[in-house]
Design an enzyme around this catalytic site. Structure first.
Site, PDB file in Angstrom:
ATOM      1  N   SER A 245     -40.247  58.294  -8.349  1.00  0.00           N
ATOM      2  CA  SER A 245     -41.244  58.384  -9.415  1.00  0.00           C
ATOM      3  C   SER A 245     -40.612  58.173 -10.794  1.00  0.00           C
ATOM      4  O   SER A 245     -39.408  58.337 -10.962  1.00  0.00           O
ATOM      5  CB  SER A 245     -41.907  59.757  -9.334  1.00  0.00           C
TER       6      SER A 245
ATOM      7  N   GLN B 140     -41.703  64.591 -14.569  1.00  0.00           N
ATOM      8  CA  GLN B 140     -41.204  63.563 -13.644  1.00  0.00           C
ATOM      9  C   GLN B 140     -39.857  63.965 -13.091  1.00  0.00           C
ATOM     10  O   GLN B 140     -39.598  63.856 -11.898  1.00  0.00           O
ATOM     11  CB  GLN B 140     -41.041  62.194 -14.338  1.00  0.00           C
TER      12      GLN B 140
ATOM     13  N   HIS C 206     -39.344  66.048  -9.944  1.00  0.00           N
ATOM     14  CA  HIS C 206     -39.721  65.509  -8.636  1.00  0.00           C
ATOM     15  C   HIS C 206     -38.511  65.231  -7.759  1.00  0.00           C
ATOM     16  O   HIS C 206     -38.518  65.472  -6.564  1.00  0.00           O
ATOM     17  CB  HIS C 206     -40.465  64.169  -8.804  1.00  0.00           C
TER      18      HIS C 206
ATOM     19  N   GLU D 136     -44.164  53.176 -13.738  1.00  0.00           N
ATOM     20  CA  GLU D 136     -45.221  53.690 -12.854  1.00  0.00           C
ATOM     21  C   GLU D 136     -46.277  54.434 -13.692  1.00  0.00           C
ATOM     22  O   GLU D 136     -47.453  54.136 -13.627  1.00  0.00           O
ATOM     23  CB  GLU D 136     -44.574  54.637 -11.835  1.00  0.00           C
ATOM     24  N   HIS D 137     -45.820  55.422 -14.466  1.00  0.00           N
ATOM     25  CA  HIS D 137     -46.703  56.153 -15.374  1.00  0.00           C
ATOM     26  C   HIS D 137     -46.312  55.811 -16.798  1.00  0.00           C
ATOM     27  O   HIS D 137     -45.126  55.815 -17.126  1.00  0.00           O
ATOM     28  CB  HIS D 137     -46.538  57.677 -15.219  1.00  0.00           C
TER      29      HIS D 137
ATOM     30  N   ASP E 106     -51.827  63.407 -11.533  1.00  0.00           N
ATOM     31  CA  ASP E 106     -51.269  63.679 -10.201  1.00  0.00           C
ATOM     32  C   ASP E 106     -52.259  64.415  -9.314  1.00  0.00           C
ATOM     33  O   ASP E 106     -52.174  64.345  -8.090  1.00  0.00           O
ATOM     34  CB  ASP E 106     -50.009  64.557 -10.320  1.00  0.00           C
TER      35      ASP E 106
ATOM     36  N   GLU F  98     -55.698  12.678   2.917  1.00  0.00           N
ATOM     37  CA  GLU F  98     -54.727  13.553   3.574  1.00  0.00           C
ATOM     38  C   GLU F  98     -54.445  13.098   5.010  1.00  0.00           C
ATOM     39  O   GLU F  98     -53.742  13.795   5.745  1.00  0.00           O
ATOM     40  CB  GLU F  98     -55.225  15.000   3.538  1.00  0.00           C
TER      41      GLU F  98
ATOM     42  N   HIS G 267     -61.300  15.477  10.482  1.00  0.00           N
ATOM     43  CA  HIS G 267     -61.931  16.184   9.366  1.00  0.00           C
ATOM     44  C   HIS G 267     -63.032  15.305   8.762  1.00  0.00           C
ATOM     45  O   HIS G 267     -64.159  15.733   8.570  1.00  0.00           O
ATOM     46  CB  HIS G 267     -60.901  16.494   8.272  1.00  0.00           C
TER      47      HIS G 267
END
Lengths: 434, 434
Positions: free
Chosen positions: B237, B259, B262, B327-328, B361, B415, B420
């Site tokens: 994190s 943070q 964690h 992330e944050h 969170d 092509e 096709h």
């Protein structure tokens, strides 16, 4: 073409083989791909130039020589027949119009206490598109990969495609001209994926890599997932058709063959409750096969991978098709919209007798880059979403934050995270301080 | 906490280290993870039971013993303090409300000639959620992973979480009760990812695997990408804060520490043009650190991975933060909404002085499963989208198909795909036949 009925004793065996059609033997190419990736990561341009002389039969001496100029694209565009140019523009416009409808908007939402929550949608900055070259070159793939990136608002769009003998297909270059591609590199295979995914001293790595490719390209993309984003891991093309007796035999045979002519490994699968239709289609396919330019490829595909399943009723056909989860699904029945709600798994769904799959390959509008091998269970067509990312937006009012602080603190405490709790509870003090 | 100014000579060196914070040494765990995956694929339940006794310190004898009953979840729920139960319900409701706003609708669009094009949105059928256990158990992660799947309309939601000594956290079980989880298996690590991704004779494989985990889990998820869908490859994190002198020192210090507590590998990064603020925050962090229950973890994190960058102005702070792609991201400035449009890369953006990251969170509403290590360049928060897939819808009218047939045939010809072309042109004949 193998034909089997759901009441046959060997049905489950054959059907399980169908379900496993997507298995790719990545193990066998892994050492080679790992080595190519490592070389590009370590030696950068030197390795890329070497790989080109190894695999693409020409010898560039510097990175400048593998970059195609805007002028070359324009020249190629000018060299095309005017009608083909118009067709490319028509395809561009229709694909652009469809993808524009996909574009997500940022949104915010307001609580009574003044708190704002929402989601910011931002285009990725650099996208790398891989377009196969060599045996089969598909300018349509360039349009289908570049246009969603353009609609998303990606600033830098990079194209990599191998140039065997330093030759690039003029229609492909014209498509790049129409898409106003600024960076077109003549690099192919796993080396191209590594170039875009790792970057070099002079070339900033991209944020997302999309586009089709052989097993070396697919394996390289899988290994780079996480380093950059990846659209999907795609295998050989395939079509599933659900038909009742309203289906036209010749249309159906041609639609199945239009997958088979792509690739020996392509799968063409018809599921129908009507045995007579099944027989007639099988016979028509045998008739048409020898008339095709690509008859060797199509014959191998039909023989090895073609399959007709005869079911007891239409419901059983739908159930089996959901298990197969085909890349392309045609519904050639009297009332195709009655079946649509029951389709769980398919990349693209073609409804009714006037929607041949090949229309979707070129200029119907929706993307032709689709999940194969049953991956439609969990994967989506290439879209504008693949070139966007989201960020959550949170802006709490003083009242909103204080109102939640006790309970949020309790939750943090239950998880044993004290600083979390204090950071929240401190906002109560802060509100008194101000 | 390391403090460095953008004008320092060593700035680029330090900053490059920050940019590489997301690099995971997957190579070193690859042999172990490959072996676990192979064992589960080949030996199925036998391998899973063995892995539990190897890694989780208890010895189940059958698959039944690792499945948690609905009754156990209810009992755990009943055992919680009523206020904590209320908090879980509040979190559920707020997360549910936010995610409901994300849900895509199927759409169709009509052309004048009667052609219909669109996009069908379908929930995936089976989702596998991995919730880490052991040292840190986060009931909030169960809510954050299960609720988007519920909103998407996924029928079968499977949870895997390790039960060290056959113990599962009561709050986690209560959260599972609130989410009405039917299938909760006590399996952990790479073994759990393999179980969900490959399936066994008795357990059908899932379509998507989401949820956090250590490097073994992350590596297993990467290896299974393509076999099933994967939310993202997440690492430790991290938080980035852009602050001007309107920021409150203590709030800021607590937010950074929330943070740091964690994980030793978590990164807390402050960028500010105000040197005095930088000094004051560093000092405040040193003050608070010894008072934390998780002070060892937080101290290591702050020392090894904490960073304060002092810039010349706010614009430089924004530019650097976009390169970091945290992330944050907290924006603690006088006018945070003036900065929001310029944020390119961040998982979740927390605006203003009353939006501590910890609110997000637990119960603000937006998801807390976010791209780490700079992956916000190309990856998005976990959302309802991760549990949906799309199928293109094409239904051409006779007029619509005939109108495009010549140009589409020309493209197919360019092509080199004859079947096709013929499948498209044949619709002209079909329209005369009918």
């Amino acid at each position: 073409m193998t034909q089997i009925s759901t009441s046959d004793t060997h049905f489950h065996e054959s059907f399980n083989k169908l379900l496993k059609r997507g298995e790719m033997d990545m193990e066998s190419v892994l050492p080679i791909v790992n080595e190519i990736l490592r070389e590009v990561k370590e030696e950068q341009e030197t390795a890329i130039l070497r790989h080109i002389s190894q695999f693409d039969s020409w010898q560039p001496e510097s990175l400048d020589q593998i970059l195609i100029s805007k002028k070359e694209m324009k020249t190629a565009y000018d060299s095309l027949a005017p009608s083909l140019r118009d067709t490319l523009h028509l395809a561009y416009d229709r694909i652009y119009a469809f993808h524009s409808k996909q574009k997500l908007k940022s949104w915010i939402d307001f609580a009574e206490d003044g708190t704002i929550l929402g989601q910011k949608v931002t285009p990725m900055q650099r996208a790398g598109l891989y377009i196969p070259g060599g045996k089969a070159t598909y300018p349509s793939s360039l349009l289908m990969n570049a246009i969603p990136a353009i609609v998303a608002g990606v600033k830098d769009i990079i194209v990599c495609s191998p140039a065997i003998h330093n030759q690039v297909n003029a229609t492909l270059l014209a498509a790049a001209h129409i898409c106003n591609i600024q960076h077109f590199y003549k690099i192919g295979g796993a080396s191209a994926i590594a170039f875009m995914g790792y970057g070099t001293q002079q070339f900033q790595k991209v944020d997302v890599i999309t586009g089709p490719g052989n097993i070396f390209v697919a394996t390289a993309k899988k290994l780079l997932f996480g380093e950059v984003n990846i659209d999907m891991i795609a295998g050989p093309s395939e079509i599933g058709v659900i038909a009742d007796c309203s289906a036209d035999i010749e249309s159906l045979a041609l639609d199945l063959l239009s997958q088979a002519e792509h690739d020996e490994l392509a799968s063409s699968i018809l599921i129908t409750p009507h045995k007579e239709l099944a027989n007639a289609v099988a016979q028509k396919i045998d008739e048409i096969l020898p008339t095709l330019q690509r008859k060797e490829i199509a014959t191998t595909s039909i023989r090895e991978r073609g399959m007709i399943l005869v079911t007891t009723d239409l419901q059983e056909a739908i159930d089996l098709m959901n298990l197969i989860a085909p890349e392309h699904l045609e519904i050639l029945t009297e009332q195709p919209f009655e079946i649509l709600p029951h389709i769980q798994n398919a990349g693209a769904i073609f409804l009714g007798h006037y929607t041949p799959e090949a229309l979707g390959d070129y200029l119907a509008g929706p993307n032709h880059t689709l999940p194969t091998g049953g991956n439609a269970r969990f994967s989506s067509p290439l879209s504008v979403d693949h070139f966007l990312k989201k960020s959550s937006i949170l802006a709490f009012s003083q009242k909103g934050a204080i109102g939640l602080s006790m309970q949020c603190g309790e939750f943090a405490e239950a998880e044993g995270l004290q600083a979390h709790k204090e950071s929240i509870l401190f906002r109560q003090k802060l509100s008194k301080k101000v």
